[in-house]
Design an enzyme around this catalytic site. Structure first.
Site, PDB file in Angstrom:
ATOM      1  N   TYR B 106       0.989  -1.350   0.249  1.00 53.67           N
ATOM      2  CA  TYR B 106      -0.032   0.128   0.115  1.00 53.67           C
ATOM      3  C   TYR B 106       0.754   1.561  -0.267  1.00 53.67           C
ATOM      4  O   TYR B 106       1.921   1.268   0.705  1.00 53.67           O
ATOM      5  CB  TYR B 106      -1.531  -0.067   1.137  1.00 53.67           C
ATOM      6  CG  TYR B 106      -2.046  -0.629   0.900  1.00 53.67           C
ATOM      7  CD1 TYR B 106      -3.309  -0.197   0.791  1.00 53.67           C
ATOM      8  CD2 TYR B 106      -2.376  -2.154   1.877  1.00 53.67           C
ATOM      9  CE1 TYR B 106      -4.504  -1.385   0.675  1.00 53.67           C
ATOM     10  CE2 TYR B 106      -3.137  -3.073   1.856  1.00 53.67           C
ATOM     11  CZ  TYR B 106      -4.569  -2.411   1.376  1.00 53.67           C
ATOM     12  OH  TYR B 106      -5.579  -3.201   1.035  1.00 53.67           O
ATOM     13  N   TYR B 145      -0.864 -10.444   0.381  1.00 50.33           N
ATOM     14  CA  TYR B 145       0.283  -9.177   0.956  1.00 50.33           C
ATOM     15  C   TYR B 145       0.195 -10.619   2.246  1.00 50.33           C
ATOM     16  O   TYR B 145      -0.802 -10.667   2.599  1.00 50.33           O
ATOM     17  CB  TYR B 145       0.255  -7.863   1.081  1.00 50.33           C
ATOM     18  CG  TYR B 145      -1.140  -7.388   1.470  1.00 50.33           C
ATOM     19  CD1 TYR B 145      -1.474  -7.273   2.760  1.00 50.33           C
ATOM     20  CD2 TYR B 145      -1.726  -6.720   0.418  1.00 50.33           C
ATOM     21  CE1 TYR B 145      -2.840  -6.531   3.806  1.00 50.33           C
ATOM     22  CE2 TYR B 145      -2.841  -6.282   1.538  1.00 50.33           C
ATOM     23  CZ  TYR B 145      -3.146  -6.035   2.622  1.00 50.33           C
ATOM     24  OH  TYR B 145      -4.601  -5.602   2.725  1.00 50.33           O
ATOM     25  N   ARG B 155      -3.055 -12.499   3.024  1.00 47.09           N
ATOM     26  CA  ARG B 155      -4.424 -11.850   2.986  1.00 47.09           C
ATOM     27  C   ARG B 155      -4.826 -12.206   1.666  1.00 47.09           C
ATOM     28  O   ARG B 155      -3.905 -11.458   0.249  1.00 47.09           O
ATOM     29  CB  ARG B 155      -4.494  -9.840   3.224  1.00 47.09           C
ATOM     30  CG  ARG B 155      -4.857  -9.987   3.959  1.00 47.09           C
ATOM     31  CD  ARG B 155      -5.523 -10.079   5.214  1.00 47.09           C
ATOM     32  NE  ARG B 155      -7.074 -10.429   3.895  1.00 47.09           N
ATOM     33  CZ  ARG B 155      -7.567  -9.549   4.198  1.00 47.09           C
ATOM     34  NH1 ARG B 155      -7.850  -8.272   3.764  1.00 47.09           N
ATOM     35  NH2 ARG B 155      -9.128 -10.012   3.462  1.00 47.09           N
ATOM     36  N   HIS B 158      -7.366  -8.520  -3.079  1.00 50.73           N
ATOM     37  CA  HIS B 158      -8.624  -7.625  -2.985  1.00 50.73           C
ATOM     38  C   HIS B 158      -8.583  -6.210  -3.439  1.00 50.73           C
ATOM     39  O   HIS B 158      -7.501  -5.165  -2.550  1.00 50.73           O
ATOM     40  CB  HIS B 158      -9.596  -7.665  -1.337  1.00 50.73           C
ATOM     41  CG  HIS B 158      -8.552  -6.643  -0.147  1.00 50.73           C
ATOM     42  ND1 HIS B 158      -6.825  -7.651  -0.334  1.00 50.73           N
ATOM     43  CD2 HIS B 158      -8.125  -5.977   0.326  1.00 50.73           C
ATOM     44  CE1 HIS B 158      -6.151  -6.603   1.060  1.00 50.73           C
ATOM     45  NE2 HIS B 158      -7.447  -5.946   1.739  1.00 50.73           N
ATOM     46  N   HIS B 160     -10.442  -3.014  -1.590  1.00 49.86           N
ATOM     47  CA  HIS B 160     -11.568  -2.127  -0.527  1.00 49.86           C
ATOM     48  C   HIS B 160     -12.535  -0.892  -1.003  1.00 49.86           C
ATOM     49  O   HIS B 160     -12.559  -0.312  -2.169  1.00 49.86           O
ATOM     50  CB  HIS B 160     -10.929  -1.519   0.465  1.00 49.86           C
ATOM     51  CG  HIS B 160      -9.799  -1.646   1.824  1.00 49.86           C
ATOM     52  ND1 HIS B 160      -9.627  -2.818   2.921  1.00 49.86           N
ATOM     53  CD2 HIS B 160      -8.330  -2.715   1.380  1.00 49.86           C
ATOM     54  CE1 HIS B 160      -9.152  -3.577   2.900  1.00 49.86           C
ATOM     55  NE2 HIS B 160      -7.883  -3.336   2.360  1.00 49.86           N
TER      56      HIS B 160
END
Lengths: 194, 236
Positions: B106, B145, B155, B158, B160
């Site tokens: 991120y 990640y 995870r 995805h 959000h």
């Protein structure tokens, strides 16, 4: 009746929500100079260990100073719409778990039936470690209408009525109300099943 | 006031995640211990912010052209509609999204995963749904990640999403996943919703008709918000 679709489940905002959701300017609901008494709301979000929650996001939805929501389903013709007040805000907590809103004090809004709801802010809390948002309300200490408010009247001290009432701070130029949101534990905030 | 026709339907059992789900360790200290107080909807719950007049700023639906160069990764189109549970479109509502880059990192100071940042990718977008509830983003496929929930936990890829809908209680912040991801079976966040059909609502469909030749893969994902409670039948 046609079969209903299943609503999309919530999933946590995770630790990186600031990227998509942080809008620091949205914590000030008075940017367009709305009518009404300016107030500051400040407090902390606290977890079950009593530790501050530095990665929470609070959303606020409220009526204007006259007690009318900026929404087409609020048809209270006797109350003015304030074109300078949206009634929506958003604030993230800082490293100390603290958040702050600048807004105006809402007027009372009708409840179900013939009831009247005391002035209140509707809050939703999001955080890492929360799979879905928690709903609560903030009421104002010293407000005479609190006595007849349907939600507050349904609660007593044992069930956490006081956790919904923001304490008024030292009188400054702008009245400040203090409202901690305790996610878990002895002083746990009353959350609402809406 | 009379709330008939304005109240929203309650979630059906098992179709939303619980607050406490110990397999997702961070819920343990952040889930209230007391049951929430049930409260019937008033004007406060059925109204909510509107975003149809540009208040949220200009649409930012193309995450691939926010920098000088093109981001690395598989270019994808993600599109769908915002609907209520009766299948009616929800127009004029804000759809916000954020995601990691194709390497699983991120653009956020808290993210210290040892994967490269992409100087050409921030991973943030927002649009307001159209009259038919439709929305569309152009982005790149996010990577998987690791996270510290349990040792060697990853995870699934995805994106959000945050969506408002017409009322304060229709608001949902969620995550969209990709079909066939083997990590879904091991992911406590995805698995936290008990109802299997509700969980599948979180997985986009690959849509060859949405894909654009020589350009981008298409994933279709409809977002379904709470609808109005059934109008009570008047007693005869």
């Amino acid at each position: 009746m046609a079969e209903k679709l299943i609503p999309t489940p919530a999933q946590t905002v995770g630790p990186f929500f600031h990227l998509g959701l942080a809008r620091p300017e949205w914590s000030d609901l008075t940017r367009q100079n709305p009518a009404g008494q300016r107030i500051v709301i400040e407090g902390r979000v606290i977890d079950g260990d009593g530790a501050p929650v530095p990665d929470a996001l609070i959303e606020l939805w409220q009526a204007n100073a006259a007690g009318r929501y900026a929404h087409p389903d609020d048809r209270q013709a006797d109350k003015p719409v304030d074109p300078n007040f949206r009634g929506y805000g958003r604030a993230a907590t800082d490293n100390a778990g603290a958040y702050r809103f600048v807004t105006i004090k809402p007027g009372p809004v009708p409840g179900r039936g013939n009831s009247l709801q005391a002035p209140h802010l509707n809050l939703a809390v999001f955080a890492r470690g929360m799979l879905k948002q928690l709903f609560t309300r903030l009421y104002f200490a010293g407000e005479p209408q609190n006595a007849d408010d349907p939600l507050l009247s349904s609660l007593d001290d044992a069930s956490g009525r006081q956790t919904l009432i923001a304490a008024k701070g030292v009188e400054d130029t702008v009245p400040t109300y203090h409202f901690d949101i305790v996610l878990q534990g002895e002083r746990e905030t009353v959350f609402l099943d809406l | 006031m009379d709330m008939t026709g304005l109240e929203f339907a309650r979630p059906r059992p098992g179709t939303q995640p619980p607050t406490l789900y110990p397999d997702y360790a961070s819920t343990v200290k952040r889930a209230p211990r007391r049951a929430p107080v049930r409260f019937e909807h008033t004007l406060s719950e059925v109204t909510g912010p509107g975003f149809s007049d540009g208040w949220a700023g200009p649409d930012a639906a193309d995450l691939t052209t926010q920098h000088k160069g093109a981001p690395l990764g598989e270019r994808i189109i993600v599109a769908g509609r915002v609907l209520d549970e009766d299948g009616r479109p929800v127009p004029g509502t804000l759809v916000e999204l954020w995601q990691c880059n194709s390497a699983g990192r991120y653009h956020h100071p808290v993210d210290q995963h040892d994967a490269p940042l992409d100087p050409n990718f921030t991973g943030v977008g927002q649009v307001v749904s159209g009259a038919d509830g439709s929305w569309r983003f152009l982005t790149i496929k996010p990577g998987a990640y690791p996270w510290r929930n349990t040792p060697n936990a990853w995870r699934p890829a995805h994106i959000h999403f945050g969506i408002f809908g017409p009322g304060f209680v229709t608001r949902v912040v969620t995550q969209m996943y990709f079909p066939g991801d083997p990590l879904l079976a091991f992911d406590p966040i995805y698995q936290s919703t008990p109802d299997a059909a509700a969980r599948e609502r979180l997985i986009a469909d690959y849509d060859p008709n949405l894909s654009e030749a020589e350009w981008a893969l298409g994933y279709r994902w409809d977002i379904v918000l709470r609808g109005r409670a059934a109008t009570p039948v008047e007693a005869g």
